[in-house]
Write an enzyme that holds these catalytic residues in place. Structure first.
Site, PDB file in Angstrom:
ATOM      1  N   ARG A   4      -9.454   7.927  -0.771  1.00 56.76           N
ATOM      2  CA  ARG A   4     -10.382   8.334   0.298  1.00 56.76           C
ATOM      3  C   ARG A   4     -11.302   9.437  -0.182  1.00 56.76           C
ATOM      4  NH1 ARG A   4      -8.847   6.444   5.636  1.00 56.76           N
ATOM      5  NH2 ARG A   4     -10.500   7.831   6.330  1.00 56.76           N
ATOM      6  N   THR A  17      -8.125   3.310   8.459  1.00 58.04           N
ATOM      7  CA  THR A  17      -9.345   2.500   8.533  1.00 58.04           C
ATOM      8  C   THR A  17      -9.478   1.854   9.916  1.00 58.04           C
ATOM      9  OG1 THR A  17      -8.841   1.983   6.245  1.00 58.04           O
ATOM     10  CG2 THR A  17     -10.656   0.780   7.255  1.00 58.04           C
ATOM     11  N   ARG A  46      -7.181  12.747   0.983  1.00 61.36           N
ATOM     12  CA  ARG A  46      -6.080  13.258   1.803  1.00 61.36           C
ATOM     13  C   ARG A  46      -4.699  12.785   1.322  1.00 61.36           C
ATOM     14  NH1 ARG A  46      -7.041   9.888   7.367  1.00 61.36           N
ATOM     15  NH2 ARG A  46      -9.069  10.878   7.206  1.00 61.36           N
ATOM     16  N   ASN A  86       0.857  -1.189   0.000  1.00 65.20           N
ATOM     17  CA  ASN A  86       0.000   0.000   0.000  1.00 65.20           C
ATOM     18  C   ASN A  86       0.897   1.243   0.000  1.00 65.20           C
ATOM     19  OD1 ASN A  86      -1.354   2.296   1.157  1.00 65.20           O
ATOM     20  ND2 ASN A  86      -3.064   0.954   1.604  1.00 65.20           N
ATOM     21  N   HIS A 103       1.029   6.296   1.740  1.00 61.67           N
ATOM     22  CA  HIS A 103       1.805   7.270   2.508  1.00 61.67           C
ATOM     23  C   HIS A 103       2.944   7.917   1.729  1.00 61.67           C
ATOM     24  CE1 HIS A 103      -0.893   6.751   5.660  1.00 61.67           C
ATOM     25  NE2 HIS A 103      -0.633   5.466   5.789  1.00 61.67           N
ATOM     26  N   GLU A 140     -10.617  -9.812   3.046  1.00 63.23           N
ATOM     27  CA  GLU A 140      -9.345  -9.426   3.661  1.00 63.23           C
ATOM     28  C   GLU A 140      -9.620  -9.316   5.154  1.00 63.23           C
ATOM     29  OE1 GLU A 140      -7.168  -6.072   2.055  1.00 63.23           O
ATOM     30  OE2 GLU A 140      -6.079  -5.819   3.938  1.00 63.23           O
ATOM     31  N   HIS A 192      -5.647   3.573  -1.509  1.00 66.29           N
ATOM     32  CA  HIS A 192      -6.969   3.881  -0.953  1.00 66.29           C
ATOM     33  C   HIS A 192      -7.343   5.282  -1.422  1.00 66.29           C
ATOM     34  CE1 HIS A 192      -9.632   4.022   2.955  1.00 66.29           C
ATOM     35  NE2 HIS A 192     -10.290   4.367   1.880  1.00 66.29           N
ATOM     36  N   HIS A 239      -3.440  -4.885   7.687  1.00 64.94           N
ATOM     37  CA  HIS A 239      -3.619  -3.707   8.545  1.00 64.94           C
ATOM     38  C   HIS A 239      -2.762  -3.816   9.806  1.00 64.94           C
ATOM     39  CE1 HIS A 239      -5.214  -0.065  10.262  1.00 64.94           C
ATOM     40  NE2 HIS A 239      -5.782   0.160   9.087  1.00 64.94           N
ATOM     41  N   GLU A 271      -8.533   0.299  -2.704  1.00 64.61           N
ATOM     42  CA  GLU A 271      -9.335   0.289  -1.473  1.00 64.61           C
ATOM     43  C   GLU A 271     -10.319   1.435  -1.559  1.00 64.61           C
ATOM     44  OE1 GLU A 271      -6.961   0.710   1.969  1.00 64.61           O
ATOM     45  OE2 GLU A 271      -5.887  -1.142   1.616  1.00 64.61           O
TER      46      GLU A 271
HETATM   47  N1  PXP Z   1      -5.592  -3.343   4.170  1.00 62.56           N
HETATM   48  C1  PXP Z   1      -6.591  -2.426   4.249  1.00 62.56           C
HETATM   49  C2  PXP Z   1      -7.956  -2.841   3.860  1.00 62.56           C
HETATM   50  C3  PXP Z   1      -6.331  -1.102   4.657  1.00 62.56           C
HETATM   51  O1  PXP Z   1      -7.328  -0.200   4.736  1.00 62.56           O
HETATM   52  C4  PXP Z   1      -4.991  -0.736   4.943  1.00 62.56           C
HETATM   53  C5  PXP Z   1      -4.676   0.683   5.283  1.00 62.56           C
HETATM   54  O2  PXP Z   1      -4.934   1.520   4.197  1.00 62.56           O
HETATM   55  C6  PXP Z   1      -3.996  -1.720   4.836  1.00 62.56           C
HETATM   56  C7  PXP Z   1      -4.325  -3.019   4.466  1.00 62.56           C
HETATM   57  C8  PXP Z   1      -2.572  -1.421   5.135  1.00 62.56           C
HETATM   58  O3  PXP Z   1      -2.460  -1.106   6.503  1.00 62.56           O
HETATM   59  P1  PXP Z   1      -1.071  -0.601   7.063  1.00 62.56           P
HETATM   60  O4  PXP Z   1      -0.796   0.721   6.415  1.00 62.56           O
HETATM   61  O5  PXP Z   1      -1.325  -0.483   8.533  1.00 62.56           O
HETATM   62  O6  PXP Z   1      -0.045  -1.624   6.715  1.00 62.56           O
END
Ligand code: PXP
Length: 237
Positions: free
Chosen positions: A45, A101, A49, A7, A10, A151, A43, A191, A70
């Protein structure tokens, strides 16, 4: 061996902090793919953001592995997904004020609405995954929506501090993975996974893919800093 989805939200968070063009998540996605990840996760959003519509549109053209979008079940976001057609859409709950999330999607409570979104996205050729808590009733509800992928939210496991608590959360995840597989679903997890806590989850048999973001991007900032400063030093010199 589970696949790895990275992901890259960031990377966009850093860009948006200055409203500039760098670091570009498109470049980050290519580096992740060259390093061997199996999918790129972003994601989009509702408040935009971090990831922007432009990112999703370009990633659709440049990602060579799989693009996993996402998204909430907000009407406007669904329209973007139907237009861009990612390989996969992962439906997540979304609150404006949250930092990230919180909790899984309540599929049981929103069954009809989720079912309709799954149908709409599936018709466009998008595989749909539901991000849910490791809970039997949510897994059963998922099957009723027609989604083929879940997931499992690993947030409670990641936040557990005491040994006993960690073991309990891991057992909950294992049980949910087995239950999902018995119902014929593809089971992913993610997550809050980090370099410190990922191994026991990666060892759960049957998990298809782990989706990890914040910890990988955090690590990249630190392991890349030395090189970045040396290159600036050399230029100034
Ligand atoms: N899976 C989902 C569905 C999420 O919403 C997120 C965060 O955007 C992640 C995985 C990744 O989480 P993390 O950034 O904490 O590794």
């Amino acid at each position: 061996m589970p696949k790895l989805g990275v992901n890259i939200d960031h990377v966009a968070t850093v860009r948006q902090a200055r409203g500039t063009i760098e670091p570009d998540p498109i470049w980050a996605a290519s580096i992740c793919e060259l390093a061997g990840c199996n999918s790129i996760v972003v994601h989009l959003r509702e408040d935009r953001r971090h990831i922007q519509d432009r990112d999703v549109e370009i990633l659709r053209k440049t990602v060579r592995t799989r693009l996993n979008l996402e998204m909430s079940i907000n009407k406007g976001i669904i329209e973007v997904a139907k237009r861009v057609r990612p390989d996969q859409a992962t439906l997540v709950p979304e609150k404006r004020q949250e930092l990230t999330t919180e909790g899984g999607l309540d599929v049981k409570k929103n069954l009809n609405q989720v079912k309709k979104v799954v149908r709409d996205l599936t018709k466009k050729g998008i595989s749909v995954s539901l991000f849910i808590d490791p809970d039997r009733s949510q897994i059963e509800a998922t099957r009723k929506t027609g989604a083929k992928i879940i997931e499992l939210h690993t947030g409670n496991y990641a936040e557990a501090k005491k040994e006993k608590e960690i073991r309990q959360e891991l057992d909950r995840l294992k049980e949910a993975v087995n239950f999902g597989l018995r119902l014929g679903l593809i089971v992913n997890a993610g997550h809050g996974l980090t370099y410190q806590n990922v191994v026991p989850v990666a060892r759960i048999p049957g998990v298809e893919e782990l989706n990890i973001g914040h910890s990988i991007i955090s690590k990249a900032v630190l392991v890349g800093l030395d090189k970045a400063v040396s290159q600036m030093r050399a230029l100034i010199d």
